[in-house]
Scaffold this motif. Structure first.
Motif, PDB file in Angstrom:
ATOM      1  N   TYR A 423       0.986  -1.250   0.117  1.00  0.00           N
ATOM      2  CA  TYR A 423       0.037  -0.098  -0.027  1.00  0.00           C
ATOM      3  C   TYR A 423       0.807   1.381  -0.012  1.00  0.00           C
ATOM      4  O   TYR A 423       0.613   2.041  -0.691  1.00  0.00           O
ATOM      5  N   ASN A 424       2.025   1.034   0.898  1.00  0.00           N
ATOM      6  CA  ASN A 424       2.873   2.392   0.916  1.00  0.00           C
ATOM      7  C   ASN A 424       3.741   2.696  -0.538  1.00  0.00           C
ATOM      8  O   ASN A 424       3.744   3.567  -0.891  1.00  0.00           O
ATOM      9  N   ARG A 425       3.983   1.662  -1.127  1.00  0.00           N
ATOM     10  CA  ARG A 425       4.509   1.767  -2.460  1.00  0.00           C
ATOM     11  C   ARG A 425       3.499   2.084  -3.633  1.00  0.00           C
ATOM     12  O   ARG A 425       4.048   3.043  -4.454  1.00  0.00           O
ATOM     13  N   GLN A 426       2.388   1.810  -3.416  1.00  0.00           N
ATOM     14  CA  GLN A 426       1.384   2.127  -4.548  1.00  0.00           C
ATOM     15  C   GLN A 426       1.073   3.588  -4.212  1.00  0.00           C
ATOM     16  O   GLN A 426       0.831   4.525  -5.078  1.00  0.00           O
ATOM     17  N   THR A 427       1.067   3.993  -2.920  1.00  0.00           N
ATOM     18  CA  THR A 427       0.952   5.529  -2.625  1.00  0.00           C
ATOM     19  C   THR A 427       1.928   6.233  -3.211  1.00  0.00           C
ATOM     20  O   THR A 427       1.798   7.622  -3.568  1.00  0.00           O
ATOM     21  N   LYS A 428       3.145   5.904  -3.057  1.00  0.00           N
ATOM     22  CA  LYS A 428       4.270   6.594  -3.576  1.00  0.00           C
ATOM     23  C   LYS A 428       4.263   6.689  -4.926  1.00  0.00           C
ATOM     24  O   LYS A 428       4.686   7.844  -5.448  1.00  0.00           O
ATOM     25  N   GLN A 430       1.824   6.371  -6.899  1.00  0.00           N
ATOM     26  CA  GLN A 430       0.500   6.477  -7.605  1.00  0.00           C
ATOM     27  C   GLN A 430       0.126   5.725  -8.567  1.00  0.00           C
ATOM     28  O   GLN A 430      -0.603   5.957  -9.530  1.00  0.00           O
ATOM     29  N   LYS A 432      -1.858   1.863  -8.986  1.00  0.00           N
ATOM     30  CA  LYS A 432      -2.642   0.474  -8.299  1.00  0.00           C
ATOM     31  C   LYS A 432      -1.940  -0.649  -8.463  1.00  0.00           C
ATOM     32  O   LYS A 432      -2.280  -1.748  -8.048  1.00  0.00           O
ATOM     33  N   GLU A 476       1.997   1.955   6.678  1.00  0.00           N
ATOM     34  CA  GLU A 476       1.135   2.413   5.579  1.00  0.00           C
ATOM     35  C   GLU A 476       1.622   3.935   5.321  1.00  0.00           C
ATOM     36  O   GLU A 476       1.594   4.577   4.177  1.00  0.00           O
ATOM     37  N   ASN A 477       1.824   4.734   6.290  1.00  0.00           N
ATOM     38  CA  ASN A 477       2.104   6.251   6.295  1.00  0.00           C
ATOM     39  C   ASN A 477       3.488   6.682   6.238  1.00  0.00           C
ATOM     40  O   ASN A 477       3.806   7.779   6.426  1.00  0.00           O
ATOM     41  N   ASN A 478       4.375   5.636   6.170  1.00  0.00           N
ATOM     42  CA  ASN A 478       5.758   5.532   6.323  1.00  0.00           C
ATOM     43  C   ASN A 478       6.243   6.439   7.261  1.00  0.00           C
ATOM     44  O   ASN A 478       7.298   7.246   7.330  1.00  0.00           O
TER      45      ASN A 478
END
Length: 591
Positions: A423-428, A430, A432, A476-478
């Motif tokens: 999830y963290n990597r997907q957020t970084k 952007q 999916k 998740e929020n690093n």
């Protein structure tokens, strides 16, 4: 350095030790001995784990051994709170049949007979579980197969011990890693505290002088008071107490031996069980493989000793220490006022309890003696303490998907951590969709997460979902994790295999000591992780001096032969500290 001391105290500590003549080599020798004891404790539990898993890989008997361990797991998984003594007897009977190498048909028949004799419904549950799991195995006369070098060799550990090495794998590792750590600074502080305590106890002033004005003291007493104020304790104990470094170092060695002995007991007890295993009692100081029959109406006093453990006592070069214990028990049997004509009085009937002074005396040389014993009797797997982590990971890697192992119970939490990092990597990025990992990298990541959660964080268990949720949120929020210092295992060696990284020194917050952990697991750290896994599984030097990989089906016979030959080796020329706080080695042969 101990958090109770400020940085400038290091000079004060060194000054006091220097006055007493304590040199770096004195400190280094204690550090070396504690490391040898640490390696010895780990080697003992690792030998059981390795022996068990190599048997499970055996091309001929592996399936039979696995089936037996599955049956034991069923027997110990069924509970009956209303009839604890009955279920305990059932377990004991089944284990005796396992040790007698009986087949599954014999076990089922025994359970049916016990069903008519006992008042527990647990037997029906056991029989149903055996049927559902389709457990079947033939009698097993030679567990090591038909290899000429091992034919006729006895099984080296009981089935319960082999089962426990699987059931409590992670618990044993956690207990091992929660060991007291004795580095140079810790030992220096401990010596300084002993010197300080000695000077404060004696004070080297008369009682009435402590209450009179400083100006009324003699010049000599003023000098003493000045030394106390400057914390020059070593000068006091040296010049006024006639004490030298040997006394303090010997006393410290005894303290360390007592502490490490208690820790070793705590590690060993998860493999050994007094009710279901051998005759060596790891929960107590004494052993019960000899008995003294002494009654008033007989003209004879009989001392009987079980042959199998006696042979191992001989191999450990412990006969003199054993005789000392027999003398103590014999004396107790004559001094007993409750002795009757029909009573057998043995060491367990009249337990001998050491006082603190005797415990100290019995442990003064124990650290050195055990260190020397290990140096001569080690299998040679661990020349350095920092080789232990890769050995631990080798076991976790082998057990990852084994339903019999405690490692398998950690998978769910590892998957939750993996999802958090994804999830963290997907957020970084952007994105999916993340690039698909290779099966090897995916497996290595899961093992890394298990190590991070269970072998770095001290109070973590697979039942503690609130902790997992907290860590998942941080990942998740690093964000960094801020944990109570005591929630981290005392031995931090497994952090080299962890996604977590210790940041700085622990800091006080709201009267608690907290340690910050970095949770970043970027591409660079992932590459380093993959490189680390090239070191497993570790190899062992066989009887021909050639190194062979452990935990491989191709080398099973070779590794088993090496283990059996080592465990059944010839007598040691170095004695084992029998009367100390240390437990006997787990490789003592069982009846």
């Amino acid at each position: 350095m101990n958090s109770s001391y400020k940085k400038y105290d290091e000079k004060l500590i060194d000054l006091n030790l220097e006055v007493l003549g304590v040199r770096d080599k004195d400190i280094d020798s204690i550090v070396k001995e504690t490391k040898n004891v640490t390696k010895m404790v780990f080697e003992q539990v690792f030998l059981v784990m390795l022996y068990t898993r190599q048997l499970m890989l055996h091309p001929k008997n592996g399936a039979n051994v696995k089936a037996r361990l599955k049956l034991i797991d069923i027997v110990f998984s069924v509970e009956d709170s209303s009839n604890r003594s009955e279920i305990s007897k059932v377990r004991s009977d089944i284990l005796q049949m396992m040790e007698a190498n009986k087949g599954s048909n014999d076990v089922v028949l025994e359970l049916l007979l016990l069903k008519d004799k006992t008042k527990t419904d647990a037997i029906d549950k056991i029989l149903l579980s055996i049927q559902n799991a389709q457990i079947a195995f033939a009698p097993l006369d030679n567990i090591h197969g038909v290899e000429p070098d091992l034919k006729g060799s006895e099984k080296q550990y009981t089935y319960y011990e082999m089962y426990a090495s699987l059931k409590y794998t992670m618990t044993i590792f956690q207990k091992f890693l929660n060991s007291p750590v004795y580095d140079k600074s810790t030992i220096k502080i401990a010596l300084f505290e002993k010197i300080k305590l000695e000077s404060n106890i004696k004070d080297f002033r008369d009682d009435h002088e402590r209450w009179i004005s400083e100006y009324s003291l003699s010049d000599e007493k003023k000098k003493i008071l000045n030394l106390l104020r400057k914390e020059h304790y070593a000068e006091l104990v040296k010049n006024y107490g006639n004490l030298d470094k040997k006394i303090f170092i010997q006393d410290l060695r005894a303290d360390i031996a007592i502490n490490l002995g208690a820790w070793a007991h705590d590690v060993f007890r998860y493999i050994h069980d007094d009710n279901y295993s051998s005759n060596i009692l790891y929960g107590t100081k004494e052993t019960n493989f000899f008995n003294i029959a002494n009654n008033r109406n007989s003209s004879h006093v009989t001392i009987t000793v079980d042959r199998a453990p006696l042979e191992d006592i001989y191999k450990l070069n412990q006969l003199e220490q054993l005789m000392d214990n027999i003398k103590i028990a014999l004396k107790a049997s004559f001094e007993s006022k409750e002795r009757t004509a029909n009573e057998n009085v043995g060491i367990l009937a009249i337990p001998y309890v050491e006082n603190k002074h005797e415990t100290k005396i019995n442990n003064e040389d124990a650290l050195t003696i055990l260190s020397e014993w290990y140096t001569e009797n080690s299998i040679g797997l661990f020349r350095k303490v920092d080789q232990i982590p890769s050995t631990i990971v080798s076991i976790i890697d082998f057990d990852l998907y084994s339903p019999l192992s405690e490692v398998n119970k950690c998978l769910d939490d590892a998957l939750r951590i993996q999802d958090a990092y994804n999830y963290n990597r997907q957020t970084k990025t952007q994105s999916k969709n993340l690039s698909k990992k290779s099966p090897i990298k995916n497996r290595n990541e899961l093992i890394t997460y298990i190590v991070s959660l269970y072998l770095c964080l001290g109070t973590y268990t697979y039942e503690n979902f609130s902790r997992a949720s907290k860590i998942v949120s941080k990942i998740e929020n690093n964000e960094r994790i801020n944990l109570n210092k005591y929630e981290i295992l005392g031995n931090t060696t497994m952090f080299s295999w962890s996604v977590f990284k210790l940041i700085g020194q622990p800091e006080w917050q709201n009267n608690r000591l907290y340690q910050k952990l970095d949770t970043n697991f970027d591409e660079d750290k992932q590459n380093k992780m993959m490189y680390l896994f090239k070191k497993i599984p570790i190899s062992i030097r066989n009887n021909e001096g050639r190194r062979v990989k452990i935990l491989s089906e191709d080398t099973t016979e070779d590794v088993l032969e090496t283990l059996v030959n080592f465990i059944t080796n010839q007598p040691s020329t170095k004695p084992y500290p029998y009367n100390s706080s240390f437990p006997l080695p787990l490789r003592i042969r069982k009846k």
